[in-house]
Each structure stands twice: as structure tokens, then as C-alpha cells.
Design a protein around this motif. Structure first.
Motif, PDB file in Angstrom:
ATOM      1  N   ARG A  14       6.950   5.418  24.664  1.00 23.92           N
ATOM      2  CA  ARG A  14       6.377   5.915  25.923  1.00 23.92           C
ATOM      3  C   ARG A  14       6.759   5.055  27.116  1.00 23.92           C
ATOM      4  O   ARG A  14       6.906   5.548  28.217  1.00 23.92           O
ATOM      5  CB  ARG A  14       4.861   6.013  25.808  1.00 23.92           C
ATOM      6  N   THR A  15       6.906   3.747  26.906  1.00 24.02           N
ATOM      7  CA  THR A  15       7.290   2.858  28.009  1.00 24.02           C
ATOM      8  C   THR A  15       8.782   2.920  28.309  1.00 24.02           C
ATOM      9  O   THR A  15       9.225   2.359  29.306  1.00 24.02           O
ATOM     10  CB  THR A  15       6.898   1.396  27.719  1.00 24.02           C
TER      11      THR A  15
ATOM     12  N   THR B 202       1.425   3.519  15.808  1.00 24.49           N
ATOM     13  CA  THR B 202       0.936   3.502  17.191  1.00 24.49           C
ATOM     14  C   THR B 202       1.763   2.597  18.110  1.00 24.49           C
ATOM     15  O   THR B 202       2.158   3.024  19.197  1.00 24.49           O
ATOM     16  CB  THR B 202      -0.557   3.115  17.221  1.00 24.49           C
ATOM     17  N   PRO B 203       2.072   1.344  17.730  1.00 30.81           N
ATOM     18  CA  PRO B 203       2.890   0.512  18.625  1.00 30.81           C
ATOM     19  C   PRO B 203       4.296   1.071  18.848  1.00 30.81           C
ATOM     20  O   PRO B 203       4.870   0.926  19.926  1.00 30.81           O
ATOM     21  CB  PRO B 203       2.955  -0.843  17.915  1.00 30.81           C
ATOM     22  N   LEU B 204       4.852   1.719  17.847  1.00 30.90           N
ATOM     23  CA  LEU B 204       6.175   2.325  17.987  1.00 30.90           C
ATOM     24  C   LEU B 204       6.125   3.471  19.000  1.00 30.90           C
ATOM     25  O   LEU B 204       6.999   3.594  19.860  1.00 30.90           O
ATOM     26  CB  LEU B 204       6.667   2.826  16.630  1.00 30.90           C
TER      27      LEU B 204
ATOM     28  N   GLU C 131      -1.604  13.899   7.635  1.00 33.72           N
ATOM     29  CA  GLU C 131      -2.741  14.304   8.465  1.00 33.72           C
ATOM     30  C   GLU C 131      -3.139  13.206   9.450  1.00 33.72           C
ATOM     31  O   GLU C 131      -3.380  13.475  10.620  1.00 33.72           O
ATOM     32  CB  GLU C 131      -3.934  14.681   7.568  1.00 33.72           C
ATOM     33  N   HIS C 132      -3.189  11.958   8.998  1.00 28.60           N
ATOM     34  CA  HIS C 132      -3.645  10.860   9.853  1.00 28.60           C
ATOM     35  C   HIS C 132      -2.598  10.415  10.880  1.00 28.60           C
ATOM     36  O   HIS C 132      -2.898   9.612  11.755  1.00 28.60           O
ATOM     37  CB  HIS C 132      -4.103   9.672   8.998  1.00 28.60           C
ATOM     38  N   LEU C 133      -1.373  10.937  10.808  1.00 28.25           N
ATOM     39  CA  LEU C 133      -0.316  10.541  11.736  1.00 28.25           C
ATOM     40  C   LEU C 133       0.184  11.674  12.613  1.00 28.25           C
ATOM     41  O   LEU C 133       0.819  11.431  13.633  1.00 28.25           O
ATOM     42  CB  LEU C 133       0.881   9.962  10.965  1.00 28.25           C
ATOM     43  N   LYS C 134      -0.092  12.915  12.250  1.00 27.91           N
ATOM     44  CA  LYS C 134       0.564  14.027  12.934  1.00 27.91           C
ATOM     45  C   LYS C 134       0.251  14.093  14.421  1.00 27.91           C
ATOM     46  O   LYS C 134       1.108  14.476  15.204  1.00 27.91           O
ATOM     47  CB  LYS C 134       0.282  15.353  12.237  1.00 27.91           C
ATOM     48  N   ASP C 135      -0.945  13.668  14.852  1.00 23.78           N
ATOM     49  CA  ASP C 135      -1.250  13.679  16.275  1.00 23.78           C
ATOM     50  C   ASP C 135      -0.469  12.608  17.033  1.00 23.78           C
ATOM     51  O   ASP C 135      -0.142  12.772  18.200  1.00 23.78           O
ATOM     52  CB  ASP C 135      -2.749  13.473  16.504  1.00 23.78           C
ATOM     53  N   LEU C 136      -0.163  11.505  16.364  1.00 27.61           N
ATOM     54  CA  LEU C 136       0.590  10.424  17.003  1.00 27.61           C
ATOM     55  C   LEU C 136       2.034  10.807  17.259  1.00 27.61           C
ATOM     56  O   LEU C 136       2.632  10.386  18.237  1.00 27.61           O
ATOM     57  CB  LEU C 136       0.566   9.168  16.126  1.00 27.61           C
ATOM     58  N   VAL C 137       2.594  11.593  16.358  1.00 30.84           N
ATOM     59  CA  VAL C 137       4.014  11.923  16.463  1.00 30.84           C
ATOM     60  C   VAL C 137       4.239  13.352  16.937  1.00 30.84           C
ATOM     61  O   VAL C 137       5.345  13.863  16.854  1.00 30.84           O
ATOM     62  CB  VAL C 137       4.746  11.676  15.117  1.00 30.84           C
TER      63      VAL C 137
ATOM     64  N   GLY D 166       0.831  -1.206   0.000  1.00 25.86           N
ATOM     65  CA  GLY D 166       0.000   0.000   0.000  1.00 25.86           C
ATOM     66  C   GLY D 166       0.859   1.247   0.000  1.00 25.86           C
ATOM     67  O   GLY D 166       2.010   1.228   0.419  1.00 25.86           O
ATOM     68  N   GLU D 167       0.275   2.310  -0.475  1.00 20.98           N
ATOM     69  CA  GLU D 167       1.025   3.550  -0.644  1.00 20.98           C
ATOM     70  C   GLU D 167       0.882   4.513   0.526  1.00 20.98           C
ATOM     71  O   GLU D 167       1.050   5.714   0.367  1.00 20.98           O
ATOM     72  CB  GLU D 167       0.596   4.235  -1.950  1.00 20.98           C
ATOM     73  N   GLN D 168       0.603   3.967   1.718  1.00 26.63           N
ATOM     74  CA  GLN D 168       0.468   4.844   2.878  1.00 26.63           C
ATOM     75  C   GLN D 168       0.884   4.090   4.135  1.00 26.63           C
ATOM     76  O   GLN D 168       0.487   2.951   4.340  1.00 26.63           O
ATOM     77  CB  GLN D 168      -0.988   5.299   3.003  1.00 26.63           C
ATOM     78  N   VAL D 169       1.699   4.726   4.969  1.00 22.53           N
ATOM     79  CA  VAL D 169       2.044   4.165   6.268  1.00 22.53           C
ATOM     80  C   VAL D 169       0.863   4.460   7.179  1.00 22.53           C
ATOM     81  O   VAL D 169       0.473   5.610   7.352  1.00 22.53           O
ATOM     82  CB  VAL D 169       3.336   4.799   6.829  1.00 22.53           C
ATOM     83  N   GLY D 170       0.282   3.425   7.741  1.00 20.24           N
ATOM     84  CA  GLY D 170      -0.917   3.583   8.550  1.00 20.24           C
ATOM     85  C   GLY D 170      -0.627   3.832  10.015  1.00 20.24           C
ATOM     86  O   GLY D 170       0.446   3.517  10.527  1.00 20.24           O
TER      87      GLY D 170
END
Length: 137
Positions: free
Chosen positions: A29-30, A22-24, A58-64, A13-17
Motif C-alpha cells: 500500500r505504501t 498484514t505487513p506485506l 478464510e482468515h486471509l481473504k479480506d487482506l488480499v 505451524g501449519e497455517q500462514v497467519g
């Protein structure tokens, strides 16, 4: 500082989901690892390559969100990673510090030691070895 590793994690797929990122983020965080830098690389079906920081999606910016961007990886890293990709796929390039190993690494350095070799064994090779041992019994 603990050992630092550069990973190229390839996906269809052409997008990192977010399911990959999230697990990274949770592992960071741990305290198990420290993510030093990331870069997403996409190889489109037509063979064109695009690289971008995770914060640009857009779909990742809050995670990082948070932290100062380091940007140690660039166009050359993206081009090398793209050579490993099939058209219509993507990769997450990650530079991580293994924080869990910091104390051991400092002890080695304090004793004048060095890492003479480091080999990553793919999990499927371990599974294969276990099956071979089970079949030999």
C-alpha cells in the motif's frame, strides 16, 4: 519495472497467519513493493503437502482482496518450497517487484547495463559482522 524477487518465507505451524500477511499488504500500500503473486504451502505433520492461493484461506481473504489473480506460481514451486519445510510448518511464497528501485533499474537498462550478480545477505550475518567489529576494537 523494478527488480523482481521470489521469496520463500517459512514459519512453524501449519497455517500462514494474518500477522505475516498484514505487513506485506501494508508495504504494498505504501508503494515500496508490488506483490505480483503469492502462494501458501503447508507441510503437515504426516509429510503431506498442500498449496493454496491466499484468497482461499478464510482468515486471509479480506487482506488480499482486490486485484486480478496472476497465478504465476504453481505445483512445481510448491513442491520445491515443501522440500525446505519441516513437517508441521508452512511457507508463504511471494513474488514481489521492488517498486522503490524502478527508476534506478530503468536507468541501468537505458545505459545498456544489467545485473551481473545479486546476493541477499541474511540480517543475522550483518549482526554477526557488527559484533565482530565491536569485539575487534
Amino acid at each position: 519495472m523494478g527488480p523482481v524477487e521470489f521469496l520463500v518465507l517459512a514459519f512453524p505451524g501449519e497455517q500462514v497467519g494474518a500477522d505475516v500477511v498484514t505487513p506485506l499488504v501494508a508495504l504494498q500500500r505504501t508503494g515500496g513493493v508490488r506483490v505480483i503473486d503469492t502462494l501458501a504451502v503447508t507441510k503437515a505433520a504426516d509429510g503431506s503437502v498442500r498449496a493454496a492461493e491466499l484468497s482461499e484461506f478464510e482468515h486471509l481473504k479480506d487482506l488480499v482482496a482486490g486485484g486480478d489473480p496472476v497465478n504465476l506460481m504453481g505445483e512445481e514451486d510448491a513442491a520445491e518450497a515443501a522440500e525446505l519445510l519441516e513437517p508441521g510448518s508452512s511457507a508463504l511464497l511471494v513474488l514481489i517487484e521492488h517498486v522503490w528501485a524502478t527508476e534506478v533499474a530503468e536507468a541501468f537498462r537505458g545505459a545498456g547495463g544489467r545485473v551481473a550478480a545479486s546476493v541477499r545477505i541474511p540480517p543475522e550475518h550483518i549482526d554477526e559482522a557488527h559484533r565482530a567489529l565491536a569485539n575487534a576494537s
